[in-house]
Design an enzyme around this catalytic site. Structure first.
Site, short mmCIF file in Angstrom:
data_model
loop_
_atom_site.label_atom_id
_atom_site.label_comp_id
_atom_site.label_asym_id
_atom_site.label_seq_id
_atom_site.Cartn_x
_atom_site.Cartn_y
_atom_site.Cartn_z
N LEU A 76 5.53 -10.37 -2.33
CA LEU A 76 4.97 -11.36 -3.25
C LEU A 76 5.96 -11.83 -4.30
CD1 LEU A 76 1.37 -9.97 -3.78
CD2 LEU A 76 2.05 -11.95 -2.44
N CYS A 129 4.88 -2.87 -7.76
CA CYS A 129 3.68 -3.72 -7.75
C CYS A 129 2.78 -3.41 -6.56
CB CYS A 129 4.08 -5.19 -7.73
SG CYS A 129 5.09 -5.68 -9.13
N HIS A 130 3.36 -3.29 -5.38
CA HIS A 130 2.55 -3.08 -4.17
C HIS A 130 3.09 -1.97 -3.28
CE1 HIS A 130 1.82 -7.26 -5.47
NE2 HIS A 130 0.58 -6.86 -5.34
N GLY A 131 4.14 -1.28 -3.71
CA GLY A 131 4.61 -0.10 -3.00
C GLY A 131 5.59 -0.33 -1.88
N PRO A 189 3.92 -3.15 2.22
CA PRO A 189 3.43 -4.42 2.76
C PRO A 189 4.48 -5.52 2.96
CG PRO A 189 2.92 -4.28 0.44
CD PRO A 189 3.54 -2.96 0.82
#
Length: 186
Positions: free
Chosen positions: A132, A150-152, A165
């Protein structure tokens, strides 16, 4: 008798040609500002390339520079970081493509295709997570590369996505070595 095919040009013919020429020049003068405004301005051209002095960057250190509005990491990798990156099998990678603008689009994501030939310790990468667009933290995560909190997403020491992701490896921009102590990005 003179035929009409060989008749001399008349004053009316001259006026038609002159009027057309003036109209064409007027049209070009009107359209040019609209075309010219589409060119990049001086601030955008200044960001097209960036030169980085790497002479003071020690092994294990990084510097982040801005290029085209994005953070670019220039890292002097340690021997261990290079060995870890070379040890990764392509079958273990989520994205098998190098994503290196200096190579063909289908080049495999080996460490050799992610670093500069003959200067494997120097690693240049756009430091933007491919999930992202977050900015990953350096020398973090399971593979001691980059970690996006943020999202790993977890990247290895060659900027290749290993977990999380993010769908692709982080991008390698066009760059070249101007000397042993200077790199040009872009």
């Amino acid at each position: 008798m003179a035929s009409s095919a060989t008749a001399e040009p008349t004053r009316r013919d001259f006026l038609y040609i002159a009027t057309g020429a003036v109209g064409a020049v007027g049209l070009a003068a009107t359209v040019w500002p609209f075309i010219n405004q589409m060119n990049p301005d001086a601030s955008a051209l200044a960001l097209a390339t960036s030169e980085v002095d790497i002479g003071s960057i020690q092994a294990g250190e990084s510097v982040t520079v801005k290029w085209r509005g994005k953070p670019v990491v220039v890292r002097n990798r340690t021997e261990q970081e290079i060995a870890d990156a070379k040890a990764a099998a392509l079958s273990e990678l989520k994205d098998p493509i190098a994503r290196n603008a200096n190579l063909p689009a289908d080049a495999p994501a080996t460490d050799a295709n992610r670093a500069a030939e003959g200067k494997e310790n120097w690693f240049v990468m756009v430091n933007v997570c491919t999930h992202l667009g977050c900015i990953p933290l350096g020398q973090e995560g399971e593979y001691h590369g980059w970690f996006c909190p943020c999202h790993g997403s977890v990247y290895d020491t060659a900027g290749r996505i290993r977990k999380g992701p993010a769908p692709e490896n982080m991008a390698i921009p066009v760059y070249s070595f101007l000397s042993d102590t200077k790199i040009r990005i872009g």
